[in-house]
Scaffold this active site. Sequence first.
Site, PDB file in Angstrom:
ATOM      1  N   TYR A  16       0.811  -1.211   0.000  1.00  0.00           N
ATOM      2  CA  TYR A  16       0.000   0.000   0.000  1.00  0.00           C
ATOM      3  C   TYR A  16       0.849   1.268   0.000  1.00  0.00           C
ATOM      4  O   TYR A  16       0.537   2.234  -0.691  1.00  0.00           O
ATOM      5  CB  TYR A  16      -0.940  -0.008   1.198  1.00  0.00           C
ATOM      6  CG  TYR A  16      -2.049  -1.034   1.073  1.00  0.00           C
ATOM      7  CD1 TYR A  16      -2.540  -1.413  -0.179  1.00  0.00           C
ATOM      8  CD2 TYR A  16      -2.602  -1.633   2.195  1.00  0.00           C
ATOM      9  CE1 TYR A  16      -3.552  -2.355  -0.295  1.00  0.00           C
ATOM     10  CE2 TYR A  16      -3.627  -2.577   2.081  1.00  0.00           C
ATOM     11  CZ  TYR A  16      -4.094  -2.933   0.835  1.00  0.00           C
ATOM     12  OH  TYR A  16      -5.095  -3.859   0.718  1.00  0.00           O
ATOM     13  N   CYS A 151       3.725   6.507  10.512  1.00  0.00           N
ATOM     14  CA  CYS A 151       2.481   7.257  10.291  1.00  0.00           C
ATOM     15  C   CYS A 151       1.940   7.903  11.571  1.00  0.00           C
ATOM     16  O   CYS A 151       1.787   9.127  11.644  1.00  0.00           O
ATOM     17  CB  CYS A 151       1.425   6.364   9.641  1.00  0.00           C
ATOM     18  SG  CYS A 151       1.030   4.863  10.550  1.00  0.00           S
ATOM     19  N   ASN A 312      -2.662   8.246   6.564  1.00  0.00           N
ATOM     20  CA  ASN A 312      -1.502   7.471   7.004  1.00  0.00           C
ATOM     21  C   ASN A 312      -0.596   7.049   5.858  1.00  0.00           C
ATOM     22  O   ASN A 312       0.600   6.873   6.046  1.00  0.00           O
ATOM     23  CB  ASN A 312      -1.951   6.222   7.782  1.00  0.00           C
ATOM     24  CG  ASN A 312      -2.883   5.339   6.976  1.00  0.00           C
ATOM     25  OD1 ASN A 312      -3.881   5.835   6.444  1.00  0.00           O
ATOM     26  ND2 ASN A 312      -2.592   4.069   6.865  1.00  0.00           N
TER      27      ASN A 312
END
EC number: 1.2.1.38
Lengths: 345, 345, 345, 345
Positions: A16, A151, A312
């Site tokens: 991701y 994050c 994030n």
Amino acid sequence: MKTGRARASVVGGGGYIGGEVVRLLLGHPEVELAQVTSTRHRGRPLRSVHPNLRDQTDLTYVTDDEVEACDVVFLAMPHGASMKSIDRWAALAPVVVDLSADFRLADHELRERYYPGPAPDPMWLSRFRTGIPELNRDALRGAKHIAVAGCMANAAILALHPLAAAGLVDGPVLVDARTGSSGGGRTPDEGSHHPERSGALRMAKPHGHRHIAEIQQACGVPVRMSVTAIEAVRGVQVACHVTPSRPITERELWAVFRAAYRDEPFIRLVRERSALHRLPEPKILSGTNFCDIGFALNAAGDHLVVVAAIDNLVKGGAGNAVQCLNIASGWDESAGLSFAGLHPV
Amino acid sequence: MKTGRARASVVGGGGYIGGEVVRLLLGHPEVELAQVTSTRHRGRPLRSVHPNLRDQTDLTYVTDDEVEACDVVFLAMPHGASMKSIDRWAALAPVVVDLSADFRLADHELRERYYPGPAPDPMWLSRFRTGIPELNRDALRGAKHIAVAGCMANAAILALHPLAAAGLVDGPVLVDARTGSSGGGRTPDEGSHHPERSGALRMAKPHGHRHIAEIQQACGVPVRMSVTAIEAVRGVQVACHVTPSRPITERELWAVFRAAYRDEPFIRLVRERSALHRLPEPKILSGTNFCDIGFALNAAGDHLVVVAAIDNLVKGGAGNAVQCLNIASGWDESAGLSFAGLHPV
Amino acid sequence: MKTGRARASVVGGGGYIGGEVVRLLLGHPEVELAQVTSTRHRGRPLRSVHPNLRDQTDLTYVTDDEVEACDVVFLAMPHGASMKSIDRWAALAPVVVDLSADFRLADHELRERYYPGPAPDPMWLSRFRTGIPELNRDALRGAKHIAVAGCMANAAILALHPLAAAGLVDGPVLVDARTGSSGGGRTPDEGSHHPERSGALRMAKPHGHRHIAEIQQACGVPVRMSVTAIEAVRGVQVACHVTPSRPITERELWAVFRAAYRDEPFIRLVRERSALHRLPEPKILSGTNFCDIGFALNAAGDHLVVVAAIDNLVKGGAGNAVQCLNIASGWDESAGLSFAGLHPV
Amino acid sequence: MKTGRARASVVGGGGYIGGEVVRLLLGHPEVELAQVTSTRHRGRPLRSVHPNLRDQTDLTYVTDDEVEACDVVFLAMPHGASMKSIDRWAALAPVVVDLSADFRLADHELRERYYPGPAPDPMWLSRFRTGIPELNRDALRGAKHIAVAGCMANAAILALHPLAAAGLVDGPVLVDARTGSSGGGRTPDEGSHHPERSGALRMAKPHGHRHIAEIQQACGVPVRMSVTAIEAVRGVQVACHVTPSRPITERELWAVFRAAYRDEPFIRLVRERSALHRLPEPKILSGTNFCDIGFALNAAGDHLVVVAAIDNLVKGGAGNAVQCLNIASGWDESAGLSFAGLHPV
């Protein structure tokens, strides 16, 4: 860097964070995306994993071994993998931006405690600059090796650093962090299974989260941290409960935050009267590199809540990485990061 | 059955359907839950898998091999497993309620086409009664072997059967089915990973879903079926698009449905004027054994939409199974199925 | 009470709490639902507002003026309305269960501060017993007037009271409360508009929430409270951050909680090793009267997080009200409250 | 147009479509945002309504009366308002882009049937060009008055037009449309109240939706349309069930779609093998101007499902409007529309 666009490659582009680096680089005016790796998806087009990349690129995944020399390489691998392979990436590219935790912690003791596995080579550790533009922009100019912040850590650091630097923080800060599911990465497990994860309000980590180490290193104040998984894919919000070290007014607090962030392109101080938008929320930040920060002081002046929200995967990862590269390369700091977010959403 | 409560065991109680059978049996006045199996979770308390069972039972999981003789056994295993082991379960209990597809399809050709794997023993197949109380209640009285209908199939059959039986259906029916994530079962995979599954509107199966076989078998009309995964954990809704075989009025349609379902304890015909509740929705049905049915006929009278909604794990599985057992055992048909559902939710 | 079932009426049955009282009373073995009021929906069937009541009752709404003498009346009206009309309800029914805040606060100063409007008649205030069975079950036996606790307050009180009573709480407790949208009631506004409220993580009330008053009154410790609206319809979770007043172990804490709640029918102490269910979450509690409680102590022993979860409309309102009535009436304390909740959900 | 950037004003900028026009214009290289109107929010900064605009603009809302002469005006008002005030806007700006339904329907009969209120001035109606670039790009070049298509209509038209134009559609098409909550606009009502709207699967309009008129006008085939409100804020998906007029293969269908859309900047044909991304979904399109289109033909070749997905506020409104303006003004057709969407999301 050579004339023309910088050639950038992304290691770990099936995940991701890596996918988000790819997305941002494809829209970056100074960068040409060279190669993207994924062992698992080798040979498949990027869009087969990240459908938002349809029609954005014709690249297919290569393996790590196939990465060629380029101008900058982004490492979006699991923790521990960057430190093992750093020599190789550094040999391929003059600039390495690492998104793992491997080179974030200079403090040996903190690292031992929160990341008890193998330690990075001290020489390499000393070369890496912390990827938090708001705290060390000058150090990032011309940097060759950049360790991008975690994050939740990044959100908490941006919320707390101005107060801590001004000596306004007394005793331990409680960082109550709430996080979406994308922070857990691409690999399915029981906890990420939709029927279990949907509608979650899951305090899986009431104490001792690893990001404490980064926050303490950056802010120099003791931190307690409780992390709750909430119903969201993207987004991190931290509510930092602070006991002020002396009586203070809202006006003074605004002055502290304004002085710290007045010229920051990606920090927005939130000050709305309406309850609807009074304090920062992550949902309107999806896809953006903004960190929204707001606060509320109680009437007695002894309980201050500072709230910060980010995406994030962007300000908490890929976007921050690109911002760091922009600074390091002397480009417009906002290059490739112009998306302003949606409402409603 | 013996005097006293019937002893019931559940095979496959680590899954979602099996867990729901357990939940219902624990509240059933005529049943005592004897044993629950899960190879993977052997020895662990049921609550460790199904946290809603906290304080409801002290049972721990046993393996399939440890199941003892009892009065009724529920089989909540993957398709194909029941047909392999049916001799054993039938030897242990006089009543077997199977929740898989193994014994649902009497029609050989349909079964071959939609379930091309190994076929069940014809002798056993002939013994099983179809577990749809609204269609064959009489056949279920005293039944020893019951094959409970599939979730989407059951909703579609209940929506269409009265019309089909009255000869009101012309040509193929389009069943547009929407399903929550729990229908996919307990095992995580890429498609069930929360960041991918959240907010989905995923027509993974635009044609040829297996449940077509059951609907055609029960209703005797050709069926097309498109299945869309939607953002929900529980719930199935089917919108059945029907071309009436002759001009018909809403009044006549109401008469048909009322005649079919007037005395049914778990069918509710929905007829609200307000758009808010005009046609059935699954969310208020979570945990209940109801099938809500409503319809809308266009002004020209040539396009009828029949909408049915259920909780896929209850009326689409465990609840229907318990209702069938109640009928088979001569108990109150609603025993253990009294939960009426929530609003708002 | 007369022989036969007690006749109960619900004032304010068009709202969410009132609707939930109706749902529970319809399944209550000792109660017959007599009348339900809603000025706005007068004459309409209850199901037109609460579709989960389809086929459960034929009652239609009446106005407040039409309420007749009965055995018990539940008041589910906006704050301030009960104190104005209490004489009338008390004249109609020997038992009055109020779900508003009007009679919750005996402490005049606290009430003035958090509910600055008109005060209730002191005579009536003194008659009402606090509706928290776990704290004052004895006082509730035979009670005629019961003031049910507020939703977030109830969760926080149940989480903190055993510790406070044992003198284990030092200094102010931080109650971090997360709440679903149903707590805001039935009336649409900008903040409840789906495009705005969906996916919210909205700390609309970082300080000074009214429920502080109830928590302080019940527990006798200073409380700070931050409330965040989260993506959920039902559910409240409180994370109470406590500094223990002395060094303490997890074992001791378990002993304290077990001693307090060992025989409580609706308190479940949660102690799971797996991160998936380690601490209480509201989603599996929807529709139930349970309060799940768990905790985590940090290694240093100076930061204790106690987490409690409830369905805000049940244990945080209607269910607690029914439990109180059961005690007051000498019935089985769990009567009408048997629903155990769902998984997955 | 004058040299320099075109000055654009937005009428109705407090709503969702208007806010989206504002967002896009603020990032548009050829446009300067001049004024934004909202009677209700007059004098307040735009960010107080649309928090995504924080730091993006210092503009405050003005009333409609305060709008000054400019180069282009976007009308984002309720249906019926544009036709009443068109003279005034046309006098203020040489180019008017209307986002309401007022000037979409040239066919008098269709308009009467689906929009039975007052009709627009025929002179003005004849001046407006239909705002669907993929169908009438040539007509849009140099256009002064543009009527942008409706959200669900646009998705259905883009899905069906190539087939209809090729004579491949037999009999009525069933358009099964699914829509998020933002399509209902900014005003709260009972149906948009979060506890009611959350988790909805609400077929409020099983027949006769107004968008049928636009689809029939554009495609020339009879249309049936069922609209279901789903759990989403943004996003429209249409599943169009088509009976081919003759035997046809998937290969031929691909050829038809490719010929139609090969050079379209905002149409993406989706053809993935994996079930995860097999057919278009709206969630990855949030904020983008893409229309993703895919299809599936059953084995018998007599049931074709064409699926199209868009962001209802972008390709279904504001983005399409900007694309039309780009064409009308001779600018790069993609100017201001570069956001590619997110994954995961």
